[in-house]
Design an enzyme around this catalytic site. Structure first.
Site, PDB file in Angstrom:
ATOM      1  N   VAL A 109       0.854  -1.193   0.000  1.00 52.92           N
ATOM      2  CA  VAL A 109       0.000   0.000   0.000  1.00 52.92           C
ATOM      3  C   VAL A 109       0.887   1.238   0.000  1.00 52.92           C
ATOM      4  O   VAL A 109       0.524   2.268  -0.557  1.00 52.92           O
ATOM      5  CB  VAL A 109      -0.980  -0.003   1.206  1.00 52.92           C
ATOM      6  CG1 VAL A 109      -0.268   0.116   2.535  1.00 52.92           C
ATOM      7  CG2 VAL A 109      -2.000   1.112   1.079  1.00 52.92           C
ATOM      8  N   PRO A 213      -8.422  18.266   7.935  1.00 58.74           N
ATOM      9  CA  PRO A 213      -9.419  17.534   8.731  1.00 58.74           C
ATOM     10  C   PRO A 213     -10.171  16.533   7.874  1.00 58.74           C
ATOM     11  O   PRO A 213     -10.365  16.757   6.682  1.00 58.74           O
ATOM     12  CB  PRO A 213     -10.367  18.644   9.222  1.00 58.74           C
ATOM     13  CG  PRO A 213      -9.625  19.914   9.053  1.00 58.74           C
ATOM     14  CD  PRO A 213      -8.664  19.724   7.915  1.00 58.74           C
ATOM     15  N   ASP A 295       7.232  -1.236  14.196  1.00 62.86           N
ATOM     16  CA  ASP A 295       7.228  -2.338  13.222  1.00 62.86           C
ATOM     17  C   ASP A 295       8.077  -1.959  12.014  1.00 62.86           C
ATOM     18  O   ASP A 295       8.322  -2.800  11.146  1.00 62.86           O
ATOM     19  CB  ASP A 295       5.790  -2.646  12.782  1.00 62.86           C
ATOM     20  CG  ASP A 295       5.710  -3.817  11.817  1.00 62.86           C
ATOM     21  OD1 ASP A 295       6.336  -4.861  12.109  1.00 62.86           O
ATOM     22  OD2 ASP A 295       5.052  -3.698  10.770  1.00 62.86           O
ATOM     23  N   HIS A 319       8.870  -5.464  10.476  1.00 61.34           N
ATOM     24  CA  HIS A 319       7.945  -5.039   9.409  1.00 61.34           C
ATOM     25  C   HIS A 319       6.976  -6.173   9.011  1.00 61.34           C
ATOM     26  O   HIS A 319       6.990  -6.634   7.873  1.00 61.34           O
ATOM     27  CB  HIS A 319       8.736  -4.549   8.178  1.00 61.34           C
ATOM     28  CG  HIS A 319       7.937  -3.636   7.302  1.00 61.34           C
ATOM     29  ND1 HIS A 319       8.493  -2.640   6.524  1.00 61.34           N
ATOM     30  CD2 HIS A 319       6.602  -3.567   7.049  1.00 61.34           C
ATOM     31  CE1 HIS A 319       7.551  -2.009   5.845  1.00 61.34           C
ATOM     32  NE2 HIS A 319       6.385  -2.557   6.141  1.00 61.34           N
ATOM     33  N   SER A 322       1.396  -6.536   7.931  1.00 57.72           N
ATOM     34  CA  SER A 322       0.412  -7.165   7.023  1.00 57.72           C
ATOM     35  C   SER A 322       0.634  -8.673   6.882  1.00 57.72           C
ATOM     36  O   SER A 322       0.019  -9.315   6.022  1.00 57.72           O
ATOM     37  CB  SER A 322       0.486  -6.507   5.642  1.00 57.72           C
ATOM     38  OG  SER A 322       1.757  -6.721   5.058  1.00 57.72           O
TER      39      SER A 322
END
Ligand code: DGY
Length: 354
Positions: A109, A213, A295, A319, A322
């Site tokens: 991602v 925001p 991570d 890492h 995921s």
């Protein structure tokens, strides 16, 4: 050997058939898109490319990253590139690939390893893998946050190594989520998923900061938008989920840590470079903040003699946010699907807007 009994005529016919089949194969090969896959990937994802019938695949079939010189050679003349976050896709690589390259599909991602300006200049399309890893990443963030806040690594070591003498009132005490304030740096898909998981733990208040925001997302968790320094000052837990960009590089630095509570827990599962690691080390060793769970680091892997590894109040993972079988498989399949769509000039399932 089996040809020996055949007549000359049949042999000639056969020869013609073979050569026209070879010709067809050659013709087909000319129409195939040349694709470079930069790592061993789950079988299903490779099969998807193979079975598509449109790819001529060159594959770096190893668990370890392809050496840069190999990669530069391998991508020459490619139409498509299937890459990982470990490959720097910069001007040098794009030049080495040449003008045919029309699609890059990254099994991540994050896209900080891609020089987007160079890619855009060349009109190359980019596929990536949002959404499919949100739940796994949020789960791991929870695990890391709880392990850090409740000192699980220290506790396991004490239990194993004879440090567990008797029950002591204040021994190995950490900090709990109940009634706490949690600050989220980057309220995107993953930031929101983390907050949703934290809520049932009794968090009193969510704060967030972002480049602007995000009222709709914030409404789901009743989070308040605050500037970064307010977030640092007021949070008991800070969890980082922003993308690494020039604006977020080194965002969590000396100034940021100096504003945090002395008991605060700092978590980063985004990218290592969002944090100034030297400043974090100072903050952890001088009692400026309570503890940190990471991570992601700079570099990756973090050398085993790195000073952060010596700290009891710092939990470091390699890492793996995921890293569930289902998630990594889904990421790999999505990467293949994005690549194929790009090669066919079709809409990708997940295309990075450039
Ligand atoms: C990503 O996809 O960018 C993560 O860091 C690894 O899953």
């Amino acid at each position: 050997m089996w040809l020996r009994g055949l007549s000359r005529g049949i042999l000639t016919e056969l020869g013609r058939a073979v050569s026209s089949e070879a010709g067809r194969t050659m013709q087909r090969n000319q129409q195939l898109a040349s694709v470079y896959v930069s790592r061993r990937i789950p079988q299903e994802a490779l099969r998807l490319l193979q079975d598509s019938g449109i790819c001529d695949i060159k594959h770096w079939d190893s668990e370890d990253p392809v050496p840069r010189t190999e990669l530069l050679k391998g991508v020459a003349g490619a139409d498509g590139l299937y890459c990982l976050l470990t490959e720097k896709i910069d001007k040098e690589l794009l030049d080495a690939a040449g003008p045919k390259l029309k699609v890059i599909s990254t099994m991540s991602v994050g896209f900080d390893h891609l020089s987007l300006e160079e890619i855009k200049k060349r009109g190359i399309r980019v596929g990536y893998t949002p959404d499919v890893l949100t739940n796994a990443t949020a789960e791991l963030t929870m695990a890391l946050l709880l392990a850090t806040a409740r000192r699980l690594m220290e506790a396991v070591a004490e239990a194993k190594n004879g440090g567990w003498g008797t029950w002591k009132p204040m021994w190995l005490c950490g900090y709990g989520l109940s009634d706490s304030t949690v600050g989220i740096v980057g309220l995107g898909r993953i930031g929101l998923a983390v907050a949703q998981r934290l809520k049932p733990f009794g968090v009193k208040k969510f704060l967030y900061t972002d480049f602007e925001p995000k009222p709709e997302i914030a409404a789901e968790i009743q989070a308040e938008y605050v500037p970064l320094d307010k977030l640092a000052e007021q949070s008991d837990f800070v969890t980082v989920h922003c993308a690494l960009t020039p604006e977020t590089n080194g965002l969590c630095n000396k100034d940021f840590f100096s504003k945090m509570k002395r008991t605060a827990v700092f978590i980063n599962t985004s990218r290592g470079a969002v944090v100034n690691q030297d400043d974090l080390y100072q903050a952890l060793t001088t009692g400026q903040i309570g503890s940190a769970g990471l991570d992601v680091t700079v570099p990756e892997p973090l050398p085993t003699d790195h000073p952060l590894f010596a700290l009891k109040n710092c939990v470091i993972l390699p890492h793996i946010a995921s890293a569930t079988v289902a998630t990594r498989t889904a990421m790999a399949l999505l990467t293949s699907n994005n690549l194929l769509a790009g090669l066919k000039n079709e809409p990708m399932l997940k295309e990075l807007p450039l």
